[in-house]
Scaffold this motif. Sequence first.
Motif, PDB file in Angstrom:
ATOM      1  N   ALA A 386       0.858  -1.176   0.000  1.00 14.89           N
ATOM      2  CA  ALA A 386       0.000   0.000   0.000  1.00 14.89           C
ATOM      3  C   ALA A 386       0.894   1.225   0.000  1.00 14.89           C
ATOM      4  CB  ALA A 386      -0.913   0.001   1.215  1.00 14.89           C
ATOM      5  N   THR A 387       0.679   2.125  -0.944  1.00 16.39           N
ATOM      6  CA  THR A 387       1.458   3.356  -1.050  1.00 16.39           C
ATOM      7  C   THR A 387       0.541   4.529  -0.741  1.00 16.39           C
ATOM      8  OG1 THR A 387       2.878   2.375  -2.744  1.00 16.39           O
ATOM      9  CG2 THR A 387       2.877   4.770  -2.570  1.00 16.39           C
ATOM     10  N   LEU A 388       0.938   5.354   0.245  1.00 16.33           N
ATOM     11  CA  LEU A 388       0.083   6.446   0.699  1.00 16.33           C
ATOM     12  C   LEU A 388       0.768   7.789   0.517  1.00 16.33           C
ATOM     13  CD1 LEU A 388      -0.633   3.806   2.561  1.00 16.33           C
ATOM     14  CD2 LEU A 388      -2.053   5.440   3.791  1.00 16.33           C
ATOM     15  N   HIS A 389      -0.029   8.785   0.138  1.00 17.21           N
ATOM     16  CA  HIS A 389       0.456  10.141  -0.084  1.00 17.21           C
ATOM     17  C   HIS A 389      -0.643  11.122   0.295  1.00 17.21           C
ATOM     18  CE1 HIS A 389       1.526  13.599  -2.955  1.00 17.21           C
ATOM     19  NE2 HIS A 389       2.567  13.506  -2.147  1.00 17.21           N
ATOM     20  N   ASN A 390      -0.320  12.125   1.089  1.00 17.63           N
ATOM     21  CA  ASN A 390      -1.293  13.169   1.477  1.00 17.63           C
ATOM     22  C   ASN A 390      -2.557  12.573   2.097  1.00 17.63           C
ATOM     23  OD1 ASN A 390       0.340  15.190   0.446  1.00 17.63           O
ATOM     24  ND2 ASN A 390      -0.843  15.486  -1.419  1.00 17.63           N
ATOM     25  N   THR A 391      -2.422  11.523   2.870  1.00 20.49           N
ATOM     26  CA  THR A 391      -3.591  10.787   3.358  1.00 20.49           C
ATOM     27  C   THR A 391      -3.681  10.828   4.883  1.00 20.49           C
ATOM     28  OG1 THR A 391      -3.798   9.344   1.439  1.00 20.49           O
ATOM     29  CG2 THR A 391      -4.590   8.467   3.529  1.00 20.49           C
ATOM     30  N   ILE A 392      -4.913  11.012   5.382  1.00 20.36           N
ATOM     31  CA  ILE A 392      -5.199  10.960   6.813  1.00 20.36           C
ATOM     32  C   ILE A 392      -5.663   9.555   7.170  1.00 20.36           C
ATOM     33  CG2 ILE A 392      -6.722  11.788   8.650  1.00 20.36           C
ATOM     34  CD1 ILE A 392      -6.964  14.434   7.090  1.00 20.36           C
ATOM     35  N   THR A 483       4.553  20.604  -3.536  1.00 18.33           N
ATOM     36  CA  THR A 483       4.660  20.602  -4.993  1.00 18.33           C
ATOM     37  C   THR A 483       3.281  20.358  -5.582  1.00 18.33           C
ATOM     38  OG1 THR A 483       6.914  19.721  -4.846  1.00 18.33           O
ATOM     39  CG2 THR A 483       5.801  19.582  -6.982  1.00 18.33           C
ATOM     40  N   THR A 484       2.683  21.399  -6.134  1.00 20.19           N
ATOM     41  CA  THR A 484       1.299  21.333  -6.610  1.00 20.19           C
ATOM     42  C   THR A 484       1.093  20.216  -7.620  1.00 20.19           C
ATOM     43  OG1 THR A 484       1.032  23.704  -6.240  1.00 20.19           O
ATOM     44  CG2 THR A 484      -0.531  22.648  -7.733  1.00 20.19           C
ATOM     45  N   ALA A 485       2.071  19.973  -8.458  1.00 18.55           N
ATOM     46  CA  ALA A 485       1.938  18.958  -9.508  1.00 18.55           C
ATOM     47  C   ALA A 485       1.787  17.550  -8.942  1.00 18.55           C
ATOM     48  CB  ALA A 485       3.150  19.016 -10.438  1.00 18.55           C
ATOM     49  N   ASN A 487      -0.189  16.752  -6.476  1.00 19.05           N
ATOM     50  CA  ASN A 487      -1.482  16.644  -5.817  1.00 19.05           C
ATOM     51  C   ASN A 487      -2.617  16.618  -6.839  1.00 19.05           C
ATOM     52  OD1 ASN A 487      -0.016  16.974  -3.406  1.00 19.05           O
ATOM     53  ND2 ASN A 487      -0.200  19.206  -3.542  1.00 19.05           N
ATOM     54  N   PRO A 488      -3.758  16.036  -6.493  1.00 21.55           N
ATOM     55  CA  PRO A 488      -4.931  16.119  -7.386  1.00 21.55           C
ATOM     56  C   PRO A 488      -5.322  17.582  -7.576  1.00 21.55           C
ATOM     57  CG  PRO A 488      -5.291  14.521  -5.621  1.00 21.55           C
ATOM     58  CD  PRO A 488      -4.056  15.268  -5.265  1.00 21.55           C
ATOM     59  N   PRO A 489      -5.798  17.955  -8.747  1.00 21.32           N
ATOM     60  CA  PRO A 489      -6.140  19.366  -8.993  1.00 21.32           C
ATOM     61  C   PRO A 489      -7.385  19.832  -8.248  1.00 21.32           C
ATOM     62  CG  PRO A 489      -6.707  18.022 -10.888  1.00 21.32           C
ATOM     63  CD  PRO A 489      -5.933  17.136  -9.959  1.00 21.32           C
ATOM     64  N   THR A 490      -8.221  18.888  -7.797  1.00 26.54           N
ATOM     65  CA  THR A 490      -9.423  19.233  -7.027  1.00 26.54           C
ATOM     66  C   THR A 490      -9.556  18.261  -5.865  1.00 26.54           C
ATOM     67  OG1 THR A 490     -10.872  17.828  -8.347  1.00 26.54           O
ATOM     68  CG2 THR A 490     -10.618  20.116  -9.072  1.00 26.54           C
ATOM     69  N   ASP A 491     -10.446  18.597  -4.903  1.00 24.18           N
ATOM     70  CA  ASP A 491     -10.743  17.668  -3.822  1.00 24.18           C
ATOM     71  C   ASP A 491     -11.963  16.836  -4.174  1.00 24.18           C
ATOM     72  OD1 ASP A 491     -13.001  19.235  -3.327  1.00 24.18           O
ATOM     73  OD2 ASP A 491     -12.527  19.604  -1.224  1.00 24.18           O
ATOM     74  N   GLU A 492     -12.468  16.076  -3.208  1.00 20.43           N
ATOM     75  CA  GLU A 492     -13.599  15.187  -3.486  1.00 20.43           C
ATOM     76  C   GLU A 492     -14.834  15.946  -3.933  1.00 20.43           C
ATOM     77  OE1 GLU A 492     -16.474  11.930  -1.219  1.00 20.43           O
ATOM     78  OE2 GLU A 492     -14.624  12.574  -0.232  1.00 20.43           O
ATOM     79  N   ARG A 493     -14.969  17.201  -3.488  1.00 17.61           N
ATOM     80  CA  ARG A 493     -16.146  18.014  -3.832  1.00 17.61           C
ATOM     81  C   ARG A 493     -15.954  18.788  -5.134  1.00 17.61           C
ATOM     82  NH1 ARG A 493     -16.004  21.969   0.657  1.00 17.61           N
ATOM     83  NH2 ARG A 493     -13.770  21.646   0.247  1.00 17.61           N
ATOM     84  N   ARG A 497      -7.666  22.783  -5.788  1.00 19.56           N
ATOM     85  CA  ARG A 497      -6.516  22.787  -4.883  1.00 19.56           C
ATOM     86  C   ARG A 497      -5.390  23.619  -5.519  1.00 19.56           C
ATOM     87  NH1 ARG A 497      -6.769  18.321  -1.189  1.00 19.56           N
ATOM     88  NH2 ARG A 497      -8.110  16.621  -1.893  1.00 19.56           N
ATOM     89  N   PRO A 498      -4.569  24.287  -4.692  1.00 17.15           N
ATOM     90  CA  PRO A 498      -4.801  24.564  -3.271  1.00 17.15           C
ATOM     91  C   PRO A 498      -5.683  25.802  -3.094  1.00 17.15           C
ATOM     92  CG  PRO A 498      -2.690  25.456  -3.903  1.00 17.15           C
ATOM     93  CD  PRO A 498      -3.258  24.795  -5.133  1.00 17.15           C
ATOM     94  N   GLN A 499      -6.324  25.903  -1.944  1.00 23.68           N
ATOM     95  CA  GLN A 499      -7.063  27.097  -1.579  1.00 23.68           C
ATOM     96  C   GLN A 499      -6.204  28.055  -0.770  1.00 23.68           C
ATOM     97  OE1 GLN A 499     -10.376  28.180  -2.255  1.00 23.68           O
ATOM     98  NE2 GLN A 499     -10.182  26.630  -3.858  1.00 23.68           N
ATOM     99  N   GLY A 500      -5.191  27.515  -0.117  1.00 23.20           N
ATOM    100  CA  GLY A 500      -4.218  28.332   0.597  1.00 23.20           C
ATOM    101  C   GLY A 500      -2.876  28.270  -0.111  1.00 23.20           C
ATOM    102  N   PRO A 501      -1.800  28.554   0.597  1.00 21.73           N
ATOM    103  CA  PRO A 501      -0.478  28.487  -0.041  1.00 21.73           C
ATOM    104  C   PRO A 501      -0.087  27.077  -0.450  1.00 21.73           C
ATOM    105  CG  PRO A 501      -0.285  28.885   2.328  1.00 21.73           C
ATOM    106  CD  PRO A 501      -1.726  29.042   1.986  1.00 21.73           C
ATOM    107  N   VAL A 502      -0.621  26.069   0.274  1.00 24.76           N
ATOM    108  CA  VAL A 502      -0.320  24.668  -0.003  1.00 24.76           C
ATOM    109  C   VAL A 502      -1.627  23.885   0.130  1.00 24.76           C
ATOM    110  CG1 VAL A 502       1.026  22.649   0.752  1.00 24.76           C
ATOM    111  CG2 VAL A 502       2.032  24.933   0.900  1.00 24.76           C
ATOM    112  N   SER A 503      -1.727  22.775  -0.573  1.00 27.49           N
ATOM    113  CA  SER A 503      -2.915  21.932  -0.461  1.00 27.49           C
ATOM    114  C   SER A 503      -3.034  21.327   0.934  1.00 27.49           C
ATOM    115  CB  SER A 503      -2.864  20.806  -1.496  1.00 27.49           C
ATOM    116  OG  SER A 503      -2.944  21.313  -2.809  1.00 27.49           O
ATOM    117  N   ASP A 504      -4.225  20.773   1.232  1.00 25.29           N
ATOM    118  CA  ASP A 504      -4.496  20.158   2.531  1.00 25.29           C
ATOM    119  C   ASP A 504      -4.365  18.641   2.437  1.00 25.29           C
ATOM    120  OD1 ASP A 504      -5.132  22.761   3.145  1.00 25.29           O
ATOM    121  OD2 ASP A 504      -7.304  22.424   3.056  1.00 25.29           O
ATOM    122  N   VAL A 505      -4.057  18.015   3.561  1.00 22.64           N
ATOM    123  CA  VAL A 505      -3.986  16.557   3.635  1.00 22.64           C
ATOM    124  C   VAL A 505      -5.408  16.006   3.703  1.00 22.64           C
ATOM    125  CG1 VAL A 505      -3.080  14.589   4.924  1.00 22.64           C
ATOM    126  CG2 VAL A 505      -1.786  16.727   4.835  1.00 22.64           C
ATOM    127  N   GLY A 506      -5.672  14.912   2.979  1.00 20.63           N
ATOM    128  CA  GLY A 506      -6.972  14.272   3.020  1.00 20.63           C
ATOM    129  C   GLY A 506      -7.813  14.582   1.798  1.00 20.63           C
TER     130      GLY A 506
END
Length: 564
Positions: A386-392, A483-485, A487-493, A497-506
Motif C-alpha cells: 500500500a502506497t500512501l500520499h497526502n492521506t489521513i 509541490t502542486t503537480a 497533488n490532485p487538482p481538485t478535492d472530493e467536492r 486545490r490549493p485554496q491556501g499556499p499549499v494543499s491540505d492533507v486528506g
Amino acid sequence: MKHRLSRVALAVLPLAALTAPLATTHVALAAATIVVDNTGDPVSAGDCGNSHLAGSCTLRAAVLRANSETGDTIQLAAATYTLAQPDPNNVDNGTGGDLEVLSSMTIKGAGAGQTIVTGNTGWAERIFEIETVTGAPTTATISDMTITHGSAENDNGDSNDGGGILNDASNLTVHNVVFDNNHAPFGSGGGLATNAGTTTVSNATFSTNTANTNGGGLFVGGDITTLQSYSSLYFHDNSAIAGSQADNGGGAIYNDATGSGNAATTFTDLTILSNHAPGMSGGGIYENSGLAAGKVTYTNLTIANNTALNSGGGVYVLNSRAIITNATITGNSVSNANVGIATVGHGGGIALGFSSSIVLNNNTINANTSPKSGAGLALLNSNENATLHNTIVHNNLGGGVDSNCFISGQSGAAITSTGYNLANDTTCGFTGTGDRQGSTFNPNLGPLQDNGGPAMGAPGFTSQVLTEALPKGSIAIDTADPTTANNPPTDERHVTRPQGPVSDVGAYEYIPPTPTLPQAGVGEAVGWRLEFTMLAILLATLVAVMLVTVGRLSRARVDNGEET
C-alpha cells in the motif's frame, strides 16, 4: 446512518391500470421511433407497426419490432410497465421472460421514478438482456427510468447474473436510471451485471438490490478490451449475501473485469452507503480484476457505514492493483473475530489480500472498526503493498483501541509512504518527508455530512457528496505536498486545490473565509440617517444660538456707546 431513496416509494399503478392503453386515438409513429401506448405485456404480430391499433403497442412488442430493424428509439411515457409473459420453454427469443435486446436501439423513459419497468408478482426473470448476435455486439442505450423487481433465473445454461440488466458482451450505455429491489438469487450483479463488451453508466442509483455471490448492486466482469466508465453513482443498502468462497462479496460493487491493451475501468464520483457482505469480504467494494497497475481507478468517492464479515468493510482488494484518490472512507466495519483465522477480522476500512497493491492519494480514512488490529488499512498476506500520499489515517479502532494499520509480517507485505501523511498512532510507519504520526496529531475532522459539491445518482434519487470537513486551524490544512503537480487538482467536492499556499492533507480542501468590510443593513442605514439628521439639527441650533447671542452683544455695545 442509512440513506434511502429520496422518495418514500416507487409508484406502482393499480392492477386494472397495468394493461390499460395510454391513448385512445391512433399514435403516429415517426421514422425509427416507436411510441409505447400500452403498459401491459401482451404481444402479437403488428402490435407496434406504423399503422397499429391504438393502445396495442407494449414495451415487449416495441423491443421485438426494434430487434427486426436497427437504430430504433423506443419511447416510454410516465407510467408503470409490468412484465408478465412467462418463458416456460426457455426459448430466449423475447416473446416471454426478459426483454431480449438483439439489435441496436435506444429505450428512453420520462425519468427515473416516472417511468417504471417492473416484473409482476412472482416474476423470476431479469428485466433486460443485451445480447451479442452471431458474434456481432449489440449497441443499446437505456435511460430515464426505474428498473425494479427483476430476478435473474438459473436455467437452460444461461447466465444467472444481472437481476435488472445483463450486458452480455455488447455495448451498453445506461443514464439516469434507478436499479431498485432487483435480485440475482443464483449469481452476481443484483442490479446490473456486465460480461465483457463496453459499458458506460452515468447518473444511476442502486438501492436494495441483492446478489447471491458477488456485487449486490453492480458486477463488472468478463475479458474487456476497452475503457469501462462508471460515474455519478449512488449505492445504498445493497447486499452480496453468500460467502461460500474466499472471492465472494462486494455489497455495492464487485469488479472482476480482466483484459489487456486498452482495457481499463474508471469509477468517478461515487457515494457508497450502508451496503453489506454478510458472508465474506468487501462490504462496499470488492476489487478482483487483476488488471495492470493504473488500469483501475476510483476517484472522488465516499464509502461509509458498510459492513463485511471477514475483511475490508469498506474496500477489499484481492490479487489486483487499484488507485483510490479523494476518498472519504469512514464508519465501515468487519465483524469476524475468529482468532484461529489470521486473515480475518482486520481492515474495517480497507484490506488487501493475495499479492495486491493499492495507491492512496489524498484520502481520509477515519473511524472504521474491526475486532482485530489495523481497522483503517490491513495487509493480510504476502507480497502486498500500500502506497500512501497526502492521506489521513485517523481514529480507526481495532479491538477497541487506536490501530490504524496492520501488516501481516509475511514476505513482501509493506506500507510505503511517499510523504505528507497524517496518523494518530505509529502503526502505519509514516516516517517519510512531511509525515506526522503519533497520538498528538489530531486533524479534528468534522462529522460526515454535506459540505458542498455535486449530487450522485439518478435525478430525484440522489445523495450529495458527503465529506468530513477540516475546521479552521486543523493541522491538516496547508500541510500536504508543497509541490502542486504532485497533488490532485481538485478535492472530493471538485473544489480547486490549493485554496491556501499549499494543499491540505486528506480528501477535503479547506476554503478560507474571504475578508469583507462590514456593510450596513436597511435598519442600520435608517438609523445612521436619523442620527445624522439629529446631529445636523443640533449643529443648526447651536449656530442659531450663537448668532442670536452675538447680535444681542452687538446691540448692547451700541447702546453703551461702544464701537462695534
